[in-house]
Motif scaffolding. Sequence first.
Motif, mmCIF file in Angstrom:
data_model
loop_
_atom_site.group_PDB
_atom_site.id
_atom_site.type_symbol
_atom_site.label_atom_id
_atom_site.label_comp_id
_atom_site.label_asym_id
_atom_site.label_seq_id
_atom_site.Cartn_x
_atom_site.Cartn_y
_atom_site.Cartn_z
ATOM 1 N N UNK B 31 -14.927 3.761 7.394
ATOM 2 C CA UNK B 31 -15.279 2.873 8.507
ATOM 3 C C UNK B 31 -15.379 3.623 9.826
ATOM 4 N N UNK B 33 -16.872 4.815 13.125
ATOM 5 C CA UNK B 33 -17.855 4.261 14.061
ATOM 6 C C UNK B 33 -17.499 4.720 15.461
ATOM 7 N N UNK B 38 -22.881 3.056 15.596
ATOM 8 C CA UNK B 38 -22.293 1.912 14.895
ATOM 9 C C UNK B 38 -22.313 2.108 13.390
ATOM 10 N N UNK B 39 -21.551 1.248 12.674
ATOM 11 C CA UNK B 39 -21.401 1.369 11.227
ATOM 12 C C UNK B 39 -22.752 1.387 10.528
ATOM 13 N N UNK B 40 -23.676 0.524 10.979
ATOM 14 C CA UNK B 40 -24.915 0.401 10.220
ATOM 15 C C UNK B 40 -25.772 1.660 10.342
ATOM 16 N N UNK B 43 -24.234 4.120 7.836
ATOM 17 C CA UNK B 43 -24.625 3.636 6.518
ATOM 18 C C UNK B 43 -26.102 3.922 6.249
ATOM 19 N N UNK B 47 -27.830 6.364 3.292
ATOM 20 C CA UNK B 47 -28.857 5.960 2.331
ATOM 21 C C UNK B 47 -30.101 6.827 2.468
ATOM 22 N N UNK B 110 -28.225 -3.248 -6.012
ATOM 23 C CA UNK B 110 -26.834 -3.643 -5.730
ATOM 24 C C UNK B 110 -26.653 -5.157 -5.680
ATOM 25 N N UNK B 115 -20.913 -6.389 -6.345
ATOM 26 C CA UNK B 115 -20.191 -5.312 -5.662
ATOM 27 C C UNK B 115 -19.334 -4.498 -6.627
ATOM 28 N N UNK B 119 -19.772 -0.506 -7.349
ATOM 29 C CA UNK B 119 -18.742 0.433 -6.898
ATOM 30 C C UNK B 119 -18.263 1.299 -8.054
#
Lengths: 414, 226, 74
Positions: B31, B33, B38-40, B43, B47, B110, B115, B119
Amino acid sequence: MSGRLLGGVGPRGPVGLDRHLAVHGPMPEVASELIDEVTRSGLRGRGGAGFPAGIKLAAVAEGRRPVVVVNGTEGEPMSAKDHAMLIRAPHLVLDGAVAAARAVGAREVLLCAPPADHAVVAAALAERGAGSRGRPRVTLVPSAPGYVAGEETAVIAHLEGRAARPRMTPPRPAQEGYRKRPTLMQNVETLAHVGLIARHGASWFRELGTADRPGTTLVTISGAVRGPGVYEVPSGLPLAELARVAGGVTEPPRALLVGGYFGAWVDQDGAGLTLDDGELRRHGAAVGAGVVVVLGSSACPVAETARLAAYMAAESAGQCGPCVHGLGSLAGVLDRFATARTVPGDGERLVRWTEMVRGRGACAHPDGVARMLASATRLFRAELEDHARRGPCARCASASTLVLPAAVHARAAA
Amino acid sequence: MALWYLTRATGAAALVLLTLTLTLGIADVQRFASARLPRFVIDGWHRTASLLVCVLLVVHIGTSVIDGYAPIRLVDALVPFVGAYRPVWLGLGALALDLMIALVVTSLLRARLGARAWRAVHWLAYACWPVALVHGLGTGSDVRPGWLAWLSLGCTAVVIVAIGVRLADRGATPGVRVGAASALAAGAIALVVWLPSGPMAKGWAAKAGTPSSGGANQTTTARGHR
Amino acid sequence: MSRPPAERAGEELELDPIACTGHGLCAELLPERIVLDDWGYPMIDPPVPASLHEHAVRAVKACPALALRLRRAG
């Protein structure tokens, strides 16, 4: 008055089958017409949510391979009415459960109750003769401990062998419940009323009670009263009467906790309210599970509320962040108030966090706590401010009016 | 000859980007940030980096198959250990590719998988990276001169730090942390011990199973000796 | 790409509070509808106007716990 649900109940022991039939009369043959009768009677669930029983019956009857679950879990510590019905009038509960099963076409009834109640219910089942042709099969299952274990979906999870924790709804148990089958989950007392409606009809049922909540209600009255216990009263009884029903108060009361731990604090004279959801909801309260705790003047409402908040936080199933963290934070704030360790902004935090947890969980646990705390903040404002300034009062040390068992069940890992 | 250089270059670049992917993945789960990141964004970079690895792998595999110098067929890239050229070390590349395919496909699907299933498969990322690393050291003929060795060492150092951050998180269970810490330590030591006597030593090409006919494009699955 | 925004039926955001572990990417990507509470968990304003549809889809896809859903309203 005890002529209905508690009819025939003596000073001790259960009502045997013979006496039960002598008092209430024989059970008529039951079919799906019972659903209409229950709908016309206006019977509402007595487990706490107050959902119309007829609607539930009709919904389950539409499904395939329905199953009936008698919910006797009674996770509410201050409630004893389900326990009372099971060990004192088991035949009425069984009458209602079997009738409901026949009405919806269920061949199976699961009676979920604390192990301590099983012996009496098993004896009653034996009295009725197990294995009669056409009867639904009744199976006794031990219920799980814990406050939220009595929630509908938690009971289903427990019956399916998993931890007794609520899950998200929809789908509701009436559509998809026990092993995905349509499940009629009803409180012990609700089914007992069904057992009487099957005999005497909807009009008879409506002779007592209010238009919105017909019939009688079992209430568990405790606290500063002479005769704490389970009483049967007509719905709509003024709250001020309840103490009198229980033999009068032992000291001047400060407040009433109405509904259960998820209910609301109400002013000591009942604020002119009655045991009916219509008015109670307008004051942020509800009849709930029929629990009424009389808080005497020798108790400290701040200490009791702080302890209650801590208990409810510990009893969270631990699945939803806002519940776990929110209730914990709220318990912390109340503790700070009770011990005069508030930091600037705590008053505003108490109000903000109470609203912040509403509707944020998979079940209504945080909503119940929010309801209880909102009423406490309003009613005990003077005491809260006093404690914040001067710390614990002389009454903080008195014995707790509220019974708060230690949390015994497993919580989800953080 | 240009194709062979492209194979080695894209292989090295893929290793760097795979290292970046893994590091960003750990930043994601930790997590991480900041005001500017920011987190997104973290992320999204994770990807994107993984998809860039895939693009590089297409070129890496394509050029190695097309190039006639070493007898590598397309099937050798997908099915581990059936090739004629350095079967074990190339096979590890095929294994890494299979793992990448599993990781990427499950991630694209996904929402449908759920989830939990997603995972469970994603844990394979921790297997994919070391397999790719050892593949590079075993098949690359550049290790001895040093640039690939230094690159591999650098990437390994970054991964060790990233996994270390993950292990330092008190959220992981103690068993997992001890197990992973020992695996890390063992892996690091093995690498340091193996490198000098393995790919860095003389005669590695023959030991690794390069066919004696050198660059002829053979299709027989001659088992190279190790 | 698809029908013009005005024609798309009303949409709603739905959160699974049990799956949600408070990562917060949703609030970063759709601040018009999602705000984090004091403990880092999202408070959702369900209705999604057509103008925010793409952002809502992105927020749903970004959730590491797959706790957010976008569905038809009502």
